[in-house]
Scaffold this active site. Structure first.
Site, PDB file in Angstrom:
ATOM      1  N   LYS A  22     -31.868  48.490 145.341  1.00 18.67           N
ATOM      2  CA  LYS A  22     -32.465  47.287 144.864  1.00 18.67           C
ATOM      3  C   LYS A  22     -31.869  45.779 145.189  1.00 18.67           C
ATOM      4  CE  LYS A  22     -33.749  45.454 141.124  1.00 18.67           C
ATOM      5  NZ  LYS A  22     -33.331  43.821 141.078  1.00 18.67           N
ATOM      6  N   ASN A  23     -30.933  45.988 145.038  1.00 20.82           N
ATOM      7  CA  ASN A  23     -30.364  45.425 144.708  1.00 20.82           C
ATOM      8  C   ASN A  23     -29.602  44.435 146.215  1.00 20.82           C
ATOM      9  OD1 ASN A  23     -30.929  44.004 142.437  1.00 20.82           O
ATOM     10  ND2 ASN A  23     -28.630  43.936 141.795  1.00 20.82           N
ATOM     11  N   ARG A 103     -36.090  36.754 140.106  1.00 24.31           N
ATOM     12  CA  ARG A 103     -35.449  35.477 140.663  1.00 24.31           C
ATOM     13  C   ARG A 103     -34.636  35.807 141.410  1.00 24.31           C
ATOM     14  NH1 ARG A 103     -31.222  32.909 137.913  1.00 24.31           N
ATOM     15  NH2 ARG A 103     -29.234  33.222 138.951  1.00 24.31           N
ATOM     16  N   CYS A 127     -34.544  33.728 131.990  1.00 25.80           N
ATOM     17  CA  CYS A 127     -35.248  35.162 132.092  1.00 25.80           C
ATOM     18  C   CYS A 127     -34.447  35.585 130.485  1.00 25.80           C
ATOM     19  CB  CYS A 127     -35.103  35.839 133.251  1.00 25.80           C
ATOM     20  SG  CYS A 127     -33.072  35.495 132.978  1.00 25.80           S
ATOM     21  N   ARG A 132     -29.274  31.120 133.610  1.00 26.25           N
ATOM     22  CA  ARG A 132     -29.079  32.259 134.900  1.00 26.25           C
ATOM     23  C   ARG A 132     -28.923  30.537 135.957  1.00 26.25           C
ATOM     24  NH1 ARG A 132     -31.048  38.061 136.230  1.00 26.25           N
ATOM     25  NH2 ARG A 132     -30.003  38.138 137.225  1.00 26.25           N
ATOM     26  N   PRO A 133     -28.249  30.030 136.004  1.00 20.76           N
ATOM     27  CA  PRO A 133     -28.508  28.565 136.889  1.00 20.76           C
ATOM     28  C   PRO A 133     -28.593  29.109 138.193  1.00 20.76           C
ATOM     29  CG  PRO A 133     -26.870  28.306 135.300  1.00 20.76           C
ATOM     30  CD  PRO A 133     -27.477  29.576 135.451  1.00 20.76           C
ATOM     31  N   VAL A 134     -29.182  28.370 138.799  1.00 22.48           N
ATOM     32  CA  VAL A 134     -28.737  28.165 140.507  1.00 22.48           C
ATOM     33  C   VAL A 134     -28.037  27.602 140.934  1.00 22.48           C
ATOM     34  CG1 VAL A 134     -30.693  30.090 141.462  1.00 22.48           C
ATOM     35  CG2 VAL A 134     -31.016  27.340 141.581  1.00 22.48           C
ATOM     36  N   ASP A 135     -27.158  26.471 140.205  1.00 23.06           N
ATOM     37  CA  ASP A 135     -26.673  25.015 140.181  1.00 23.06           C
ATOM     38  C   ASP A 135     -26.042  25.707 141.131  1.00 23.06           C
ATOM     39  OD1 ASP A 135     -25.333  26.751 138.204  1.00 23.06           O
ATOM     40  OD2 ASP A 135     -24.083  24.953 138.081  1.00 23.06           O
ATOM     41  N   LEU A 136     -24.704  26.656 141.458  1.00 21.31           N
ATOM     42  CA  LEU A 136     -23.430  26.689 142.432  1.00 21.31           C
ATOM     43  C   LEU A 136     -24.338  27.377 143.366  1.00 21.31           C
ATOM     44  CD1 LEU A 136     -22.057  29.406 140.298  1.00 21.31           C
ATOM     45  CD2 LEU A 136     -21.704  27.194 140.573  1.00 21.31           C
ATOM     46  N   ASP A 317     -25.071  44.941 134.926  1.00 18.19           N
ATOM     47  CA  ASP A 317     -26.019  45.977 135.567  1.00 18.19           C
ATOM     48  C   ASP A 317     -25.705  48.336 134.221  1.00 18.19           C
ATOM     49  OD1 ASP A 317     -27.672  43.929 135.715  1.00 18.19           O
ATOM     50  OD2 ASP A 317     -27.306  44.482 138.140  1.00 18.19           O
ATOM     51  N   ILE A 339     -20.391  38.729 131.564  1.00 16.26           N
ATOM     52  CA  ILE A 339     -21.206  37.518 133.049  1.00 16.26           C
ATOM     53  C   ILE A 339     -22.937  37.267 132.436  1.00 16.26           C
ATOM     54  CG2 ILE A 339     -22.787  38.652 134.870  1.00 16.26           C
ATOM     55  CD1 ILE A 339     -19.513  39.454 134.968  1.00 16.26           C
TER      56      ILE A 339
HETATM   57  C1  UD1 Z   1     -26.772  39.955 140.626  1.00 17.54           C
HETATM   58  C2  UD1 Z   1     -28.471  40.820 140.916  1.00 17.54           C
HETATM   59  C3  UD1 Z   1     -27.905  41.225 139.061  1.00 17.54           C
HETATM   60  C4  UD1 Z   1     -26.585  41.870 138.468  1.00 17.54           C
HETATM   61  C5  UD1 Z   1     -25.895  39.905 138.608  1.00 17.54           C
HETATM   62  C6  UD1 Z   1     -23.959  40.772 137.868  1.00 17.54           C
HETATM   63  C7  UD1 Z   1     -29.413  40.932 142.178  1.00 17.54           C
HETATM   64  C8  UD1 Z   1     -30.534  40.634 142.482  1.00 17.54           C
HETATM   65  N1  UD1 Z   1     -29.304  41.456 140.842  1.00 17.54           N
HETATM   66  O1  UD1 Z   1     -27.703  38.847 139.475  1.00 17.54           O
HETATM   67  O2  UD1 Z   1     -29.015  42.857 138.528  1.00 17.54           O
HETATM   68  O3  UD1 Z   1     -26.417  41.744 137.080  1.00 17.54           O
HETATM   69  O4  UD1 Z   1     -25.310  39.923 139.999  1.00 17.54           O
HETATM   70  O5  UD1 Z   1     -23.729  41.537 138.842  1.00 17.54           O
HETATM   71  O6  UD1 Z   1     -28.455  41.193 143.066  1.00 17.54           O
HETATM   72  N2  UD1 Z   1     -24.439  30.935 137.833  1.00 17.54           N
HETATM   73  C9  UD1 Z   1     -23.958  30.374 137.078  1.00 17.54           C
HETATM   74  N3  UD1 Z   1     -25.088  29.332 138.458  1.00 17.54           N
HETATM   75  C10 UD1 Z   1     -25.153  29.887 139.710  1.00 17.54           C
HETATM   76  C11 UD1 Z   1     -25.100  31.864 139.662  1.00 17.54           C
HETATM   77  C12 UD1 Z   1     -24.723  31.938 138.681  1.00 17.54           C
HETATM   78  O7  UD1 Z   1     -23.773  29.813 136.312  1.00 17.54           O
HETATM   79  O8  UD1 Z   1     -25.581  29.253 140.708  1.00 17.54           O
HETATM   80  C13 UD1 Z   1     -24.339  32.440 136.363  1.00 17.54           C
HETATM   81  C14 UD1 Z   1     -25.265  33.448 135.628  1.00 17.54           C
HETATM   82  O9  UD1 Z   1     -26.291  32.772 135.399  1.00 17.54           O
HETATM   83  C15 UD1 Z   1     -24.069  34.567 135.321  1.00 17.54           C
HETATM   84  C16 UD1 Z   1     -22.897  34.345 136.378  1.00 17.54           C
HETATM   85  O10 UD1 Z   1     -22.870  33.666 136.828  1.00 17.54           O
HETATM   86  O11 UD1 Z   1     -23.308  34.654 134.273  1.00 17.54           O
HETATM   87  C17 UD1 Z   1     -23.513  35.991 137.351  1.00 17.54           C
HETATM   88  O12 UD1 Z   1     -24.914  35.301 137.895  1.00 17.54           O
HETATM   89  P1  UD1 Z   1     -24.842  36.245 139.574  1.00 17.54           P
HETATM   90  O13 UD1 Z   1     -23.911  37.135 139.872  1.00 17.54           O
HETATM   91  O14 UD1 Z   1     -24.991  34.817 140.010  1.00 17.54           O
HETATM   92  O15 UD1 Z   1     -26.164  37.196 139.354  1.00 17.54           O
HETATM   93  P2  UD1 Z   1     -27.247  37.375 140.085  1.00 17.54           P
HETATM   94  O16 UD1 Z   1     -27.210  37.003 141.613  1.00 17.54           O
HETATM   95  O17 UD1 Z   1     -28.586  35.979 139.417  1.00 17.54           O
END
Ligand code: UD1
Length: 431
Positions: A22-23, A103, A127, A132-136, A317, A339
């Site tokens: 899926k991912n 997401r 969620c 789970r922000p997208v700031d990065l 996961d 995480i």
């Molecule tokens: C992906 C996977 C998810 C898995 C996760 C960690 C997909 C569709 N989903 O989620 O199943 O659990 O990786 O292996 O591939 N973060 C920030 N700012 C950001 C982005 C992330 O603070 O802009 C934080 C998140 O809140 C989290 C950590 O970084 O605590 C890791 O998140 P990330 O690796 O980005 O997870 P996803 O890509 O959302």
């Protein structure tokens, strides 16, 4: 609402075909936005999340042609094949109603911006497993020249003169962030370096597909990716890699029921950390031509400690499934989640089935019990739900899992695959 009924205590024996990841599939689908030619993806799993991403892409103008996998023997199921053609992007806005369901919809941001110079994507919001922000993602896109504003719940991104290369250093490992930047930089002018990039196999799968589409990427599989932007990408045919979390989940199913399963198509390098840890707990893995054979070895399971980490560490996961296994292992185990900040929602439900688990901040202590007992349970996310299925397979009596839609997001035909190996499991509609 549907629920799944399990009558536990049956050791599983047989073969399970592992579906496409899926991912990996979600970013690969989004990559179709990067070219006006056809991207043909095979081995796509049958999942609600795949349908959601396909829906979003159709709204943006991606034409799709789907060939269904042959049905029949569950141990031989193949995935779907989808031809995606984004001849013309007709819409650059990803609406809240579609993004809030999943997401990963935010993965259209990078490709839209790279191809069209603009994108408007709803903020995914919180969620069940944390904020789970997208700031990065956004900071990194700014480094490639994007102008970004947040307005009424939407990310408004523009690159009127196109994106340019940049040096992105992620302060923490982000899978989705790395994927968004990888796609955006593939069409940016000049060289982009992504430092502290996620090394997850799904990121590498995306990179390999982009290379097949004509992208210039080196360092694939390492934490430093170098991308030399190209003017255009072309069509390609690409097969999605096997789902390592599905492999790990069914490995736990074999172990927790004291059975033996051949996981067809499974590859050990995708889940080496899980194999190592489960091995220490008393689970045996044998690599065979068709896949991985999993069984319990040397008597009862033993408690072992784990900490979740980015790849190649133990995947977050798989944390909930591992905890279900530890619930019925001898001795104690400590599980630390590094995480996500709120990923123990399965604990109270496992406790209702008789598990002995105490949570202290980001860690949980599990004291193994001789057996679990079936109960009606529900979970609030995908992996928590499957941990309850696994507990139900081992438990005495009947377990009813509610909120099945979580499982449908990430496990392709779960109950058919398990039933084929001797599990007493059925879906009950509208209870
Ligand atoms: C992906 C996977 C998810 C898995 C996760 C960690 C997909 C569709 N989903 O989620 O199943 O659990 O990786 O292996 O591939 N973060 C920030 N700012 C950001 C982005 C992330 O603070 O802009 C934080 C998140 O809140 C989290 C950590 O970084 O605590 C890791 O998140 P990330 O690796 O980005 O997870 P996803 O890509 O959302």
């Amino acid at each position: 609402m549907d629920c799944i009924r399990i009558l536990g205590g049956k050791p599983l024996h047989g073969e399970i075909a592992i579906s496409g990841a899926k991912n990996a599939a979600l970013p690969l689908l989004a990559a179709s936005l990067l070219t006006d030619e056809t991207l043909t993806l095979s081995n796509l799993p049958h999942l609600a999340d795949i349908a959601s991403m396909a829906h979003l892409l159709r709204e943006l103008g991606v034409e799709q042609n789907v060939r269904e996998a042959p049905t029949g023997d569950a141990s031989n199921w193949a995935g779907q094949v989808m031809e995606l053609t984004a001849g013309q992007i007709k819409e650059t806005t990803a609406l809240y109603d579609l993004v809030r369901k999943m997401r990963a919809s935010v993965l259209v941001l990078g490709p839209l911006l790279a191809r069209e110079g603009e994108a408007r994507v709803s903020l995914p919001g919180g969620c069940a497993i944390g904020t789970r922000p997208v700031d990065l993602h956004l900071q990194a896109l700014e480094q490639l020249g994007a102008e970004i504003e947040l307005e009424t719940g939407y990310i408004n991104a523009r690159a009127p003169n196109g994106l340019h290369g940049g040096h992105v250093v992620f302060p923490m490992v982000t899978v989705g962030g790395t994927e968004n930047i990888l796609m955006a930089s593939a069409l940016a002018k000049g060289e982009t370096i992504i430092a502290n990039a996620a090394r997850e196999p799904e990121v590498a799968d995306l990179a390999h597909c982009l290379v097949a589409m004509g992208a210039d990427i080196t360092g694939i599989g390492t934490d430093t990716l170098r991308i030399n932007g190209v003017e255009r990408l072309h069509g390609a045919a690409y097969e999605v890699l096997p789902d390592r979390i599905e492999i790990g989940s069914y490995a736990v199913a074999a172990a927790i029921t004291g059975g033996e399963l051949l996981l067809k198509g499974a590859r050990s390098e995708l889940i080496q950390s899980t194999i190592d840890l489960l091995g220490r707990a008393g689970v045996g893995f044998e690599e065979e031509e068709k896949g991985l054979r999993v069984s319990r070895i040397n008597g009862p399971l033993r408690g072992v400690d784990l900490m979740t980490e980015p790849f190649p560490g133990f995947p977050t996961d798989m944390q909930a499934q591992f905890m279900a296994l530890m619930s019925v292992s001898e001795g104690a185990s400590m599980v630390t989640e590094t995480i996500f900040e709120n990923r123990f929602m399965h604990v109270p439900e496992l406790c209702r089935m008789g598990a002995d688990i105490n949570v202290h901040g980001a860690s949980a202590i599990i004291r193994g019990v001789p057996s679990l007992s079936g109960a009606p349970v529900m979970a609030t996310d995908l992996r928590a739900s499957v941990s309850l299925v696994l507990a139900g397979l081992a438990a005495e009596g009947e377990t009813l899992i509610n909120r099945v839609y979580h499982l449908d997001r990430g496990y392709d035909r779960l109950e058919e695959k398990l039933a084929q190996c001797g599990a007493e499991i059925e879906r009950m509609h509208g209870v």
